[in-house]
Design a protein around this motif. Structure first.
Motif, PDB file in Angstrom:
ATOM      1  N   ILE A  37      -5.989  -6.525   2.604  1.00  0.00           N
ATOM      2  CA  ILE A  37      -5.722  -5.086   3.535  1.00  0.00           C
ATOM      3  C   ILE A  37      -4.147  -4.937   3.613  1.00  0.00           C
ATOM      4  O   ILE A  37      -3.727  -5.858   4.506  1.00  0.00           O
ATOM      5  N   PRO A  38      -3.584  -4.151   3.025  1.00  0.00           N
ATOM      6  CA  PRO A  38      -2.084  -4.104   3.083  1.00  0.00           C
ATOM      7  C   PRO A  38      -1.691  -3.666   4.411  1.00  0.00           C
ATOM      8  O   PRO A  38      -2.492  -2.868   5.142  1.00  0.00           O
ATOM      9  N   SER A  39      -0.502  -3.785   4.819  1.00  0.00           N
ATOM     10  CA  SER A  39       0.081  -3.215   6.069  1.00  0.00           C
ATOM     11  C   SER A  39       0.093  -1.684   6.154  1.00  0.00           C
ATOM     12  O   SER A  39       0.328  -1.130   5.278  1.00  0.00           O
ATOM     13  N   VAL A  40      -0.547  -1.074   6.953  1.00  0.00           N
ATOM     14  CA  VAL A  40      -0.784   0.228   7.337  1.00  0.00           C
ATOM     15  C   VAL A  40       0.427   0.943   7.367  1.00  0.00           C
ATOM     16  O   VAL A  40       0.845   2.018   7.111  1.00  0.00           O
ATOM     17  N   ALA A  41       1.710   0.356   8.039  1.00  0.00           N
ATOM     18  CA  ALA A  41       3.001   0.828   8.174  1.00  0.00           C
ATOM     19  C   ALA A  41       3.514   1.263   7.003  1.00  0.00           C
ATOM     20  O   ALA A  41       4.555   2.170   6.964  1.00  0.00           O
ATOM     21  N   LYS A  42       3.162   0.634   6.093  1.00  0.00           N
ATOM     22  CA  LYS A  42       3.864   0.984   4.665  1.00  0.00           C
ATOM     23  C   LYS A  42       3.535   2.244   3.940  1.00  0.00           C
ATOM     24  O   LYS A  42       3.812   2.784   3.029  1.00  0.00           O
ATOM     25  N   LEU A  43       2.214   2.753   4.357  1.00  0.00           N
ATOM     26  CA  LEU A  43       1.687   3.695   3.857  1.00  0.00           C
ATOM     27  C   LEU A  43       2.186   5.155   4.197  1.00  0.00           C
ATOM     28  O   LEU A  43       2.443   5.063   5.570  1.00  0.00           O
ATOM     29  N   SER A  44       2.268   5.997   3.193  1.00  0.00           N
ATOM     30  CA  SER A  44       2.932   7.297   3.900  1.00  0.00           C
ATOM     31  C   SER A  44       1.650   8.221   4.467  1.00  0.00           C
ATOM     32  O   SER A  44       0.554   7.678   4.233  1.00  0.00           O
ATOM     33  N   ASN A  45       2.075   9.172   5.062  1.00  0.00           N
ATOM     34  CA  ASN A  45       0.913   9.935   5.756  1.00  0.00           C
ATOM     35  C   ASN A  45       0.186  10.539   4.492  1.00  0.00           C
ATOM     36  O   ASN A  45      -1.061  11.184   5.021  1.00  0.00           O
ATOM     37  N   HIS A  46       0.610  10.824   3.372  1.00  0.00           N
ATOM     38  CA  HIS A  46      -0.322  11.504   2.390  1.00  0.00           C
ATOM     39  C   HIS A  46      -0.894  10.748   1.524  1.00  0.00           C
ATOM     40  O   HIS A  46      -1.522  11.249   0.561  1.00  0.00           O
ATOM     41  N   THR A  47      -0.890   9.423   1.728  1.00  0.00           N
ATOM     42  CA  THR A  47      -1.668   8.406   0.780  1.00  0.00           C
ATOM     43  C   THR A  47      -3.065   7.901   1.485  1.00  0.00           C
ATOM     44  O   THR A  47      -2.939   7.722   2.695  1.00  0.00           O
ATOM     45  N   GLU A  48      -4.053   7.991   0.665  1.00  0.00           N
ATOM     46  CA  GLU A  48      -5.440   7.565   0.972  1.00  0.00           C
ATOM     47  C   GLU A  48      -5.302   5.970   1.318  1.00  0.00           C
ATOM     48  O   GLU A  48      -4.616   5.279   0.525  1.00  0.00           O
ATOM     49  N   THR A  49      -5.697   5.559   2.394  1.00  0.00           N
ATOM     50  CA  THR A  49      -5.563   4.121   2.642  1.00  0.00           C
ATOM     51  C   THR A  49      -6.625   3.450   1.658  1.00  0.00           C
ATOM     52  O   THR A  49      -7.811   3.691   1.705  1.00  0.00           O
ATOM     53  N   LYS A  50      -6.115   2.378   0.996  1.00  0.00           N
ATOM     54  CA  LYS A  50      -6.778   1.669  -0.013  1.00  0.00           C
ATOM     55  C   LYS A  50      -6.724  -0.045   0.393  1.00  0.00           C
ATOM     56  O   LYS A  50      -5.674  -0.383   0.919  1.00  0.00           O
ATOM     57  N   VAL A  51      -7.814  -0.580  -0.182  1.00  0.00           N
ATOM     58  CA  VAL A  51      -7.820  -2.126   0.135  1.00  0.00           C
ATOM     59  C   VAL A  51      -7.719  -2.694  -1.344  1.00  0.00           C
ATOM     60  O   VAL A  51      -8.449  -1.958  -1.849  1.00  0.00           O
ATOM     61  N   LEU A  52      -7.435  -3.944  -1.351  1.00  0.00           N
ATOM     62  CA  LEU A  52      -7.389  -4.646  -2.662  1.00  0.00           C
ATOM     63  C   LEU A  52      -8.773  -5.750  -2.917  1.00  0.00           C
ATOM     64  O   LEU A  52      -8.784  -6.562  -1.973  1.00  0.00           O
ATOM     65  N   LEU A  53      -9.611  -5.347  -3.738  1.00  0.00           N
ATOM     66  CA  LEU A  53     -10.933  -6.436  -3.803  1.00  0.00           C
ATOM     67  C   LEU A  53     -10.348  -7.356  -4.922  1.00  0.00           C
ATOM     68  O   LEU A  53      -9.812  -6.866  -6.010  1.00  0.00           O
ATOM     69  N   LEU A  54     -10.206  -8.469  -4.546  1.00  0.00           N
ATOM     70  CA  LEU A  54     -10.022  -9.647  -5.476  1.00  0.00           C
ATOM     71  C   LEU A  54     -11.178 -10.403  -5.863  1.00  0.00           C
ATOM     72  O   LEU A  54     -11.965 -10.807  -4.991  1.00  0.00           O
TER      73      LEU A  54
END
Length: 194
Positions: free
Chosen positions: A18-35
């Motif tokens: 789960i990447p840091s939420v702080a790096k995401l812009s307001n217009h980007t859907e929050t995504k997580v990475l499945l490894l």
């Protein structure tokens, strides 16, 4: 030898990032990475410099967080329905002769039988089958290389057991990884990742 990586069975290992939420812009859907990493045959790797993987694979998939949360809730509901159906099917044993009932009660208590009970194929009622198809379609859509081309499911793609539903629910648990070993669920997941 003690540092060797080995897998005695076919298995897939799942981890989440789960990447840091702080790096995401307001217009980007929050995504997580499945490894994921899986092997299609038993392997033993003692020296990575000479290991040439012909049956070991790895990869990753970015997945929208909101869809994982929704799927996990539905999988939890599905697991609960499967447990209810299993309890209902046990109640049919009341028409069986008493000596067999006593025997089955003894079997139910033994720890080795508990694991076998979770591997018993469950016959789904219409409502539970619809929940299952929705969940499995969503899994297929999230893991498919080209999700837009993912077609609705007309049948259940693997044997529905309490263990397979628990494994699928664990697969989408962001706080923990999971390992799924060979079987019809393993085969279905691998087919989606290829």
């Amino acid at each position: 030898e003690s540092r060797a990586a080995s897998a005695s069975y076919k298995e897939i290992n799942i981890q989440w990032y789960i990447p840091s939420v702080a790096k995401l812009s307001n217009h980007t859907e929050t995504k997580v990475l499945l490894l994921y990493a899986y092997n299609t045959n038993p392997i033993k790797m003692s020296d990575i410099t000479v290991f040439s993987p012909t049956t070991a694979f790895s990869g990753h998939v970015w997945i929208p967080l909101a869809r994982i949360i929704s799927l996990r809730e539905k999988l939890s509901d599905l697991k609960e329905q499967v447990e209810i159906l299993m309890q209902g099917s046990k109640s049919f044993s009341t028409s069986v002769p008493t000596n067999f009932l006593e025997q089955s009660e003894t079997l139910k208590i033994s720890p080795s039988n508990k694991s076998k009970m979770s591997d018993v194929k469950v016959h789904l009622d219409e409502k539970t089958e619809e929940i299952a198809k929705w969940c499995f379609f969503e899994v297929k859509a999230l893991l498919s290389v080209v999700p837009a081309l993912s077609s609705p499911l007309t049948e259940i793609p693997f044997d529905v057991t309490l263990q397979s539903i628990t494994n699928l629910e664990d697969m989408f648990d962001l706080a923990n990884g999971c390992k799924i070993t060979e079987g019809s669920l393993f085969n279905w997941i691998i087919s989606l990742l290829n």
